[in-house]
Design an enzyme around this catalytic site. Sequence first.
Site, mmCIF file in Angstrom:
data_model
loop_
_atom_site.group_PDB
_atom_site.id
_atom_site.type_symbol
_atom_site.label_atom_id
_atom_site.label_comp_id
_atom_site.label_asym_id
_atom_site.label_seq_id
_atom_site.Cartn_x
_atom_site.Cartn_y
_atom_site.Cartn_z
ATOM 1 N N ARG A 31 0.828 -1.219 0.000
ATOM 2 C CA ARG A 31 0.000 0.000 0.000
ATOM 3 C C ARG A 31 0.864 1.273 0.000
ATOM 4 N NH1 ARG A 31 -3.318 -3.608 -0.496
ATOM 5 N NH2 ARG A 31 -5.456 -3.562 0.284
ATOM 6 N N SER B 161 -10.858 -1.008 3.279
ATOM 7 C CA SER B 161 -10.092 -1.156 4.521
ATOM 8 C C SER B 161 -9.722 0.230 5.032
ATOM 9 C CB SER B 161 -8.793 -1.912 4.270
ATOM 10 O OG SER B 161 -9.042 -3.150 3.678
ATOM 11 N N GLU C 73 -5.115 3.529 6.189
ATOM 12 C CA GLU C 73 -4.832 3.444 4.764
ATOM 13 C C GLU C 73 -5.525 4.635 4.094
ATOM 14 O OE1 GLU C 73 -6.256 -0.170 2.831
ATOM 15 O OE2 GLU C 73 -5.638 0.665 0.920
HETATM 16 N N1 EPU Z 1 -10.375 -11.099 9.957
HETATM 17 C C1 EPU Z 1 -11.124 -11.214 11.117
HETATM 18 N N2 EPU Z 1 -12.167 -10.354 11.302
HETATM 19 C C2 EPU Z 1 -12.509 -9.428 10.406
HETATM 20 C C3 EPU Z 1 -11.754 -9.310 9.216
HETATM 21 C C4 EPU Z 1 -10.684 -10.154 9.008
HETATM 22 O O1 EPU Z 1 -10.861 -12.045 11.956
HETATM 23 O O2 EPU Z 1 -13.472 -8.700 10.673
HETATM 24 C C5 EPU Z 1 -9.224 -11.988 9.753
HETATM 25 C C6 EPU Z 1 -9.598 -13.352 9.273
HETATM 26 O O3 EPU Z 1 -8.778 -14.244 9.973
HETATM 27 C C7 EPU Z 1 -9.215 -13.380 7.819
HETATM 28 C C8 EPU Z 1 -8.025 -12.447 7.797
HETATM 29 O O4 EPU Z 1 -8.329 -11.461 8.811
HETATM 30 O O5 EPU Z 1 -8.881 -14.666 7.450
HETATM 31 C C9 EPU Z 1 -7.835 -11.727 6.483
HETATM 32 O O6 EPU Z 1 -9.061 -11.103 6.112
HETATM 33 P P1 EPU Z 1 -9.375 -10.720 4.599
HETATM 34 O O7 EPU Z 1 -9.099 -11.848 3.694
HETATM 35 O O8 EPU Z 1 -10.727 -10.111 4.561
HETATM 36 O O9 EPU Z 1 -8.263 -9.635 4.288
HETATM 37 P P2 EPU Z 1 -7.752 -8.366 5.061
HETATM 38 O O10 EPU Z 1 -6.338 -8.611 5.453
HETATM 39 O O11 EPU Z 1 -8.693 -7.988 6.146
HETATM 40 C C10 EPU Z 1 -6.737 -7.255 2.924
HETATM 41 C C11 EPU Z 1 -6.821 -5.950 2.182
HETATM 42 C C12 EPU Z 1 -8.137 -5.863 1.423
HETATM 43 C C13 EPU Z 1 -8.179 -7.025 0.436
HETATM 44 C C14 EPU Z 1 -8.079 -8.344 1.228
HETATM 45 C C15 EPU Z 1 -7.981 -9.547 0.342
HETATM 46 C C16 EPU Z 1 -5.521 -4.380 3.470
HETATM 47 C C17 EPU Z 1 -5.541 -3.175 4.339
HETATM 48 N N3 EPU Z 1 -6.708 -4.846 3.104
HETATM 49 O O12 EPU Z 1 -7.786 -7.261 3.909
HETATM 50 O O13 EPU Z 1 -8.126 -4.654 0.686
HETATM 51 O O14 EPU Z 1 -9.372 -7.022 -0.307
HETATM 52 O O15 EPU Z 1 -6.854 -8.329 2.024
HETATM 53 O O16 EPU Z 1 -6.728 -9.624 -0.239
HETATM 54 O O17 EPU Z 1 -4.456 -4.869 3.103
HETATM 55 C C18 EPU Z 1 -8.836 -2.404 0.700
HETATM 56 O O18 EPU Z 1 -7.655 -2.069 0.690
HETATM 57 O O19 EPU Z 1 -9.755 -1.536 0.725
HETATM 58 C C19 EPU Z 1 -9.199 -3.802 0.722
HETATM 59 C C20 EPU Z 1 -10.452 -4.200 0.804
#
Ligand code: EPU
Length: 336
Positions: A163, A235, A331
């Site tokens: 990012r 996010s 972010e």
């Molecule tokens: N999780 C939770 N609770 C929640 C959300 C997530 O426990 O409410 C945990 C779960 O264990 C899940 C893990 O976090 O397995 C990862 O969650 P997710 O796959 O939703 O990904 P993220 O790390 O929360 C990032 C990006 C997203 C992107 C997803 C998928 C960032 C800041 N965000 O989210 O990007 O879509 O990975 O690759 O890196 C964005 O930037 O706006 C965005 C949506």
Amino acid sequence: MIIKKRLYSLLAHNTFGIDVEAELFVEFETEQELIELINEGLKPPVLVIGGGSNLLFMNNYSGTILHSRICDIQTVEENDSEVYLRVGSGVEWDTLVEYSIANGMQGLENLSAIPGEVGASAVQNVGAYGVEAGELIHSVEAISLSDATKKIFLQKECAFAYRNSIFKKEEKGKNVITYVTYHLRKKTEYRVAYGNMLPKVEALGGLSAKNIRTVICETRAEKLPSPSSLGSAGSFFMNPVVSATIAQKLKERYPDMPQYNTPDGGVKLSAGWLIEQCGWKGKQIGNVGTYPKQALVIVNHGGATGAEVLAFSHAICKSVKETFGIELHPEVNAIG
Ligand code: EPU
């Protein structure tokens, strides 16, 4: 054509749905028009926006908001295995993803259904489901806001990181991105290791960019609010990266904590998980809350101000810091 508007509502230009006005809102359709505008002089401060999917406006904006409407897509070089696609900064991101797949190109499918525009994809190095835009960017063309000269940044000069890019650091606020050239493949080299993507793609009939796109669009629709129905900037925070030593200590204390190793030896934690553990998932205070299906997303339930959103985000940071000792960094860019 150059379009200039005074006291213009930014409601349609920020996915959070914050109702503020720009003193001046200026759009251009070509590099030449942008050069003319810079040479004429733009009322400072100048803020360049894309689709407004990462902005949180705190007040009305005094100064100029500049928005690219450069919307052409050209194939500049092509052979049997690869394509160089030069894309105007004003093209909607998902239009580019759809176009590339429809034309037999591969690489962008994991980045399906991300709101925003092409110019911002280079600033933000958008990433999802194991792919970051910066990996596929060959070069970025920009016009300097100080003297209207053209600059070309090759991929290695863009300093892409999670990012992050040179456009958020040394070059912040100095340029207007006009074109981004993507280096895409024609051969199949898919990335489906994230979560349970692979079985879902196979269930659709096998590995293809089109099937990956379908799965990603469904996954995002399940987990993330669509800005047209509920205001958000995706996010709100970045996933924090800690040292291996700290990660190990946290794992001993919280065995269920998701952790992912980064290529440079750090460990990325899930901000969404940390926020959920602190009891914020689905919580609402006034007009602001977290999305019930993804705690990392702060939403505007209607009529929220930038200040309310920011105060809510500070409260989340405070509880994550108190509980886990970890700093969350936004972010989303707060403006003003
Ligand atoms: N999780 C939770 N609770 C929640 C959300 C997530 O426990 O409410 C945990 C779960 O264990 C899940 C893990 O976090 O397995 C990862 O969650 P997710 O796959 O939703 O990904 P993220 O790390 O929360 C990032 C990006 C997203 C992107 C997803 C998928 C960032 C800041 N965000 O989210 O990007 O879509 O990975 O690759 O890196 C964005 O930037 O706006 C965005 C949506």
